[in-house]
Design an enzyme around this catalytic site. Structure first.
Site, PDB file in Angstrom:
ATOM      1  N   HIS A 133      -0.876  10.697  13.040  1.00  0.00           N
ATOM      2  CA  HIS A 133       0.050   9.839  13.790  1.00  0.00           C
ATOM      3  C   HIS A 133       0.995  10.661  14.647  1.00  0.00           C
ATOM      4  O   HIS A 133       1.298  10.307  15.786  1.00  0.00           O
ATOM      5  CB  HIS A 133       0.842   8.951  12.821  1.00  0.00           C
ATOM      6  CG  HIS A 133       0.043   7.780  12.331  1.00  0.00           C
ATOM      7  ND1 HIS A 133       0.602   6.599  11.917  1.00  0.00           N
ATOM      8  CD2 HIS A 133      -1.297   7.608  12.211  1.00  0.00           C
ATOM      9  CE1 HIS A 133      -0.364   5.750  11.560  1.00  0.00           C
ATOM     10  NE2 HIS A 133      -1.506   6.344  11.719  1.00  0.00           N
ATOM     11  N   HIS A 156     -10.792   9.005   6.184  1.00  0.00           N
ATOM     12  CA  HIS A 156     -10.679   7.896   5.235  1.00  0.00           C
ATOM     13  C   HIS A 156     -11.568   8.098   4.002  1.00  0.00           C
ATOM     14  O   HIS A 156     -11.803   7.160   3.259  1.00  0.00           O
ATOM     15  CB  HIS A 156     -10.992   6.560   5.931  1.00  0.00           C
ATOM     16  CG  HIS A 156      -9.935   6.137   6.905  1.00  0.00           C
ATOM     17  ND1 HIS A 156     -10.043   5.023   7.704  1.00  0.00           N
ATOM     18  CD2 HIS A 156      -8.733   6.680   7.222  1.00  0.00           C
ATOM     19  CE1 HIS A 156      -8.961   4.904   8.468  1.00  0.00           C
ATOM     20  NE2 HIS A 156      -8.144   5.905   8.193  1.00  0.00           N
ATOM     21  N   ASN A 212       4.351   0.720  11.530  1.00  0.00           N
ATOM     22  CA  ASN A 212       4.243   1.996  10.806  1.00  0.00           C
ATOM     23  C   ASN A 212       3.459   1.810   9.505  1.00  0.00           C
ATOM     24  O   ASN A 212       3.234   2.768   8.798  1.00  0.00           O
ATOM     25  CB  ASN A 212       5.622   2.626  10.550  1.00  0.00           C
ATOM     26  CG  ASN A 212       6.469   1.867   9.548  1.00  0.00           C
ATOM     27  OD1 ASN A 212       6.029   0.875   8.985  1.00  0.00           O
ATOM     28  ND2 ASN A 212       7.689   2.338   9.323  1.00  0.00           N
ATOM     29  N   ARG A 272      -2.455  11.628   7.153  1.00  0.00           N
ATOM     30  CA  ARG A 272      -2.221  10.487   8.027  1.00  0.00           C
ATOM     31  C   ARG A 272      -1.000  10.711   8.919  1.00  0.00           C
ATOM     32  O   ARG A 272      -0.999  10.399  10.102  1.00  0.00           O
ATOM     33  CB  ARG A 272      -2.033   9.219   7.178  1.00  0.00           C
ATOM     34  CG  ARG A 272      -1.753   7.990   7.986  1.00  0.00           C
ATOM     35  CD  ARG A 272      -2.189   6.719   7.270  1.00  0.00           C
ATOM     36  NE  ARG A 272      -2.004   5.573   8.135  1.00  0.00           N
ATOM     37  CZ  ARG A 272      -0.961   4.754   8.057  1.00  0.00           C
ATOM     38  NH1 ARG A 272      -0.025   4.951   7.138  1.00  0.00           N
ATOM     39  NH2 ARG A 272      -0.855   3.738   8.885  1.00  0.00           N
TER      40      ARG A 272
HETATM   41  C1  HEM Z   1     -10.222   5.448  13.810  1.00  0.00           C
HETATM   42  C2  HEM Z   1      -9.207   4.649  13.723  1.00  0.00           C
HETATM   43  C3  HEM Z   1      -8.267   4.564  12.550  1.00  0.00           C
HETATM   44  C4  HEM Z   1      -7.740   3.418  12.073  1.00  0.00           C
HETATM   45  C5  HEM Z   1      -7.969   2.015  12.618  1.00  0.00           C
HETATM   46  C6  HEM Z   1      -6.915   3.766  10.949  1.00  0.00           C
HETATM   47  C7  HEM Z   1      -6.197   2.864  10.202  1.00  0.00           C
HETATM   48  C8  HEM Z   1      -5.622   3.132   8.978  1.00  0.00           C
HETATM   49  C9  HEM Z   1      -4.967   2.162   8.145  1.00  0.00           C
HETATM   50  C10 HEM Z   1      -4.761   0.703   8.490  1.00  0.00           C
HETATM   51  C11 HEM Z   1      -4.609   2.778   6.997  1.00  0.00           C
HETATM   52  C12 HEM Z   1      -3.904   2.152   5.801  1.00  0.00           C
HETATM   53  C13 HEM Z   1      -2.416   2.265   5.921  1.00  0.00           C
HETATM   54  C14 HEM Z   1      -1.716   1.593   4.779  1.00  0.00           C
HETATM   55  O1  HEM Z   1      -2.081   0.494   4.407  1.00  0.00           O
HETATM   56  O2  HEM Z   1      -0.769   2.189   4.220  1.00  0.00           O
HETATM   57  C15 HEM Z   1      -5.021   4.149   7.111  1.00  0.00           C
HETATM   58  C16 HEM Z   1      -4.852   5.104   6.140  1.00  0.00           C
HETATM   59  C17 HEM Z   1      -5.153   6.430   6.322  1.00  0.00           C
HETATM   60  N1  HEM Z   1      -5.593   7.028   7.488  1.00  0.00           N
HETATM   61 FE1  HEM Z   1      -6.316   6.068   9.100  1.00  0.00          FE
HETATM   62  N2  HEM Z   1      -6.970   5.111  10.755  1.00  0.00           N
HETATM   63  C18 HEM Z   1      -7.768   5.654  11.722  1.00  0.00           C
HETATM   64  C19 HEM Z   1      -8.039   6.995  11.902  1.00  0.00           C
HETATM   65  C20 HEM Z   1      -7.528   7.995  11.116  1.00  0.00           C
HETATM   66  C21 HEM Z   1      -7.625   9.408  11.400  1.00  0.00           C
HETATM   67  C22 HEM Z   1      -8.242   9.987  12.666  1.00  0.00           C
HETATM   68  C23 HEM Z   1      -7.042  10.061  10.363  1.00  0.00           C
HETATM   69  C24 HEM Z   1      -6.830  11.539  10.158  1.00  0.00           C
HETATM   70  C25 HEM Z   1      -7.476  12.488  10.776  1.00  0.00           C
HETATM   71  C26 HEM Z   1      -6.620   9.061   9.413  1.00  0.00           C
HETATM   72  C27 HEM Z   1      -6.079   9.318   8.185  1.00  0.00           C
HETATM   73  C28 HEM Z   1      -5.728   8.355   7.261  1.00  0.00           C
HETATM   74  C29 HEM Z   1      -5.411   8.651   5.878  1.00  0.00           C
HETATM   75  C30 HEM Z   1      -5.506  10.013   5.208  1.00  0.00           C
HETATM   76  C31 HEM Z   1      -5.042   7.439   5.283  1.00  0.00           C
HETATM   77  C32 HEM Z   1      -4.583   7.227   3.838  1.00  0.00           C
HETATM   78  C33 HEM Z   1      -3.088   7.406   3.764  1.00  0.00           C
HETATM   79  C34 HEM Z   1      -2.544   7.384   2.348  1.00  0.00           C
HETATM   80  O3  HEM Z   1      -3.291   7.301   1.382  1.00  0.00           O
HETATM   81  O4  HEM Z   1      -1.316   7.482   2.203  1.00  0.00           O
HETATM   82  N3  HEM Z   1      -6.902   7.818   9.909  1.00  0.00           N
HETATM   83  N4  HEM Z   1      -5.621   4.342   8.333  1.00  0.00           N
HETATM   84  C1  LIG Z   2       8.696   1.812   8.316  1.00  0.00           C
HETATM   85  O1  LIG Z   2       9.573   0.926   8.974  1.00  0.00           O
HETATM   86  C2  LIG Z   2      10.357   0.137   8.102  1.00  0.00           C
HETATM   87  C3  LIG Z   2      11.148  -0.854   8.956  1.00  0.00           C
HETATM   88  O2  LIG Z   2      11.973  -0.225   9.875  1.00  0.00           O
HETATM   89  C4  LIG Z   2      11.272   1.047   7.250  1.00  0.00           C
HETATM   90  O3  LIG Z   2      12.028   0.281   6.337  1.00  0.00           O
HETATM   91  C5  LIG Z   2      10.409   2.035   6.492  1.00  0.00           C
HETATM   92  O4  LIG Z   2      11.233   2.944   5.807  1.00  0.00           O
HETATM   93  C6  LIG Z   2       9.493   2.803   7.464  1.00  0.00           C
HETATM   94  N1  LIG Z   2       8.621   3.677   6.704  1.00  0.00           N
HETATM   95  C7  LIG Z   2       8.815   4.994   6.668  1.00  0.00           C
HETATM   96  C8  LIG Z   2       7.883   5.742   5.785  1.00  0.00           C
HETATM   97  O5  LIG Z   2       9.667   5.577   7.313  1.00  0.00           O
END
Ligand code: HEM
Ligand SMILES: *[C@@H]1O[C@H](CO)[C@@H](O)[C@H](O)[C@H]1NC(C)=O
Ligand SMILES: *[C@@H]1O[C@H](CO)[C@@H](O)[C@H](O)[C@H]1NC(C)=O
Ligand SMILES: *[C@@H]1O[C@H](CO)[C@@H](O)[C@H](O)[C@H]1NC(C)=O
Length: 334
Positions: free
Chosen positions: A67, A195, A95, A63
Site C-alpha cells: 500500500h 495472498h 483502509n 500489505r
Molecule cells: C491484486 C489486487 C489486490 C487486491 C484486490 C487486494 C485486496 C486485499 C484485501 C481486501 C485484503 C483483506 C484486508 C482486510 O480485510 O483486512 C488483503 C489482504 C492482504 N493483501 Fe492484498 N490485495 C491485492 C494485492 C496485494 C499485493 C500485490 C500484495 C503484496 C505484494 C498484497 C498483500 C496482502 C496481504 C499480505 C494481506 C493480508 C494482510 C494481513 O493478514 O494482515 N495484496 N488484500
Molecule cells: C483506518 O481508518 C479508521 C478511520 O479513520 C481508523 O480508526 C483506523 O485506526 C485506521 N486504521 C489504521 C490501522 O490506521
C-alpha cells in the site's frame, strides 16, 4: 568582477542537474555502509522477535509495504498518523483495517535503529527491509533491497483514491490499475501471490457467500467450492455484529509463503472475488497455472516484481526527509 555571473550560472546549472537527477538513481545496497553498517541485522533481529511473538506481523507488514509503494511511492507515507489538521493515508475510508502488527514491527525496528545510528535510516527503508525479512521468515524467497529512500513530507487520505485494488474489481480493472504503475499482467498475478499469507475480513468477501447475485441467503458464488463456501458462511455468520471476524487468505497453508494460493485458485478455494477471477480470465489463468505447478518460477518472478515495487516513486534529496519517528513528520516533533 567578470567571474560573478559565471559563479551564478554555475550554481544555476548545478541546481538544474539536481532537479533532473532521477530519484531512483541513488538507491544502493551499500547506502548505509558507513553511517549504519548493521542496519540489516538490526531490522532483522527486531522483526524476527516480533514475528515469533505475534505471527500476524509478517502478512501485515507485506500489505503495508504494498500500500505504501502503490500510493505515491515507497516513502512511508502510510505510517504517518492523522492529527487535528490532516487526515493521513492510513485513515482513509477504504483502509480496511491496515494491520496494526505490521506498524508495530516497523516502529520497533526504527526505535532500535535510532539508538545505534540516530537520524540516519529512513522509515521507508525500514519498511522495505522488514518486509523482505518477514517474507523470508514465512518461507518465501530472498530478494535484494536497495536503500536510500527518503520519507514523505505529506500523507493524505485523499491520495489513496483510485490507487489501490479492491476485492470486487474485475480483471480489466486490476490489469489497468497495475498497468498505470507499469506492471504487466504477469506481474499482477505474481504479486497477488502475496495472498498466500494473512487474512481478510468477512466484509471483503461477504457478497460471494451470502445472497450471491441477489439470491437466497445461502447462495454463494458458483466459482467457489461449495464446501469452502459453507465453511465460510459458518465462520462469518455473525460478521455484521462482529466486523473483526476474518478468514485466512490461503485456507490450506495460511502461515506459509508458498505457491498454494495458486493451487487453491484452480480448485475454487480463492477467498476474494479478485483472487478467484485470476483463475477464470484467459489473460491471467496461464500464469496461475504456471505458478501452481512451479514454486521456483513463482519465487523467482515474485522476487523480481517485489524489487520493482520497492523502487516505485522513491524520493531523494530534499524531496523527502529521514523521519525521527515513523508516525510523525519531523517538523511536528520537538
Ligand atoms: C491484486 C489486487 C489486490 C487486491 C484486490 C487486494 C485486496 C486485499 C484485501 C481486501 C485484503 C483483506 C484486508 C482486510 O480485510 O483486512 C488483503 C489482504 C492482504 N493483501 Fe492484498 N490485495 C491485492 C494485492 C496485494 C499485493 C500485490 C500484495 C503484496 C505484494 C498484497 C498483500 C496482502 C496481504 C499480505 C494481506 C493480508 C494482510 C494481513 O493478514 O494482515 N495484496 N488484500
Ligand atoms: C483506518 O481508518 C479508521 C478511520 O479513520 C481508523 O480508526 C483506523 O485506526 C485506521 N486504521 C489504521 C490501522 O490506521
Ligand atoms: C462488493 O460488491 C457487492 C455487490 O455489488 C457489494 O454489496 C459489496 O459491498 C462489495 N464489497 C466490497 C468490499 O466493496
Ligand atoms: C520451474 O521454473 C524454473 C524457473 O523458471 C525453471 O528453471 C524450471 O525448469 C521449472 N521446472 C519445471 C519442472 O518446469
Amino acid at each position: 568582477m567578470a567571474s560573478y555571473p559565471l559563479v551564478a550560472s554555475f550554481a544555476a546549472l548545478v541546481a538544474v542537474l539536481l532537479l533532473a537527477a532521477p530519484a531512483t538513481a541513488k538507491l544502493t545496497t551499500l547506502y548505509y555502509q558507513k553511517t549504519c553498517p548493521n542496519v540489516e541485522k538490526i531490522v532483522s533481529d527486531v522483526v524476527t522477535t516480533k514475528q515469533i511473538s505475534t505471527p500476524t506481523t509478517a502478512a501485515g507488514a507485506l500489505r503495508l509495504f504494498f500500500h505504501d509503494c502503490f500510493v505515491g511511492g515507497c516513502d512511508a507515507s502510510v505510517l504517518v498518523s492523522s492529527n487535528a489538521f490532516n487526515r493521513a493515508e492510513r485513515d482513509a475510508d477504504d483502509n480496511v483495517s491496515l494491520p496494526g502488527d505490521g506498524f508495530d514491527a516497523i516502529v520497533r525496528a526504527k526505535t532500535a535503529l535510532e539508538l545505534q545510528c540516530p537520524g540516519v535510516v529512513s522509515c521507508a527503508d525500514v519498511l522495505a527491509l522488514a518486509t523482505r525479512e518477514l517474507v523470508l521468515m514465512l518461507g518465501g524467497p530472498f530478494y535484494r533491497v536497495r536503500l536510500g529512500r527518503k520519507d514523505a513530507l505529506t500523507s493524505t487520505a485523499a491520495s489513496i483514491t483510485g490507487n489501490l485494488p479492491g476485492p470486487n474489481m474485475t480483471v480489466d480493472q486490476l490489469i489497468s490499475l497495475f498497468a498505470r504503475r507499469h506492471f504487466t499482467v504477469q506481474e499482477l498475478v505474481v504479486l497477488s501471490g502475496a495472498h498466500t499469507v494473512g487474512f481478510s475480513h468477512c466484509s471483503q468477501f461477504a457478497s460471494r457467500i451470502f445472497g450471491y447475485n441477489g439470491g437466497a441467503r445461502d447462495a454463494h458464488d458458483p466459482a467457489m467450492s461449495p464446501q469452502f463456501a459453507q465453511a465460510l458462511q459458518k465462520a462469518c455468520a455473525n460478521y455484521v455484529n462482529n466486523p473483526t471476524i476474518a478468514a485466512f487468505n490461503d485456507v490450506m497453508t495460511p502461515g506459509k509463503f508458498d505457491n498454494m494460493y495458486y493451487q487453491n485458485l484452480l480448485r475454487g478455494l480463492g477467498l476474494l472475488a479478485s483472487d478467484q477471477a485470476l483463475a477464470l480470465d484467459p489473460r491471467t489463468r496461464p500464469f496461475v497455472q504456471l505458478y501452481a505447478a512451479n514454486q521456483t518460477a513463482f519465487f523467482n518472478d515474485f522476487s523480481r516484481a517485489m524489487e520493482k515495487v520497492s523502487v516505485l516513486g522513491v524520493k531523494a534529496g530534499r524531496k523527502g526527509e529521514v523521519r525521527r519517528r515513523c508516525d510523525v513528520f519531523n517538523n511536528l516533533t520537538t
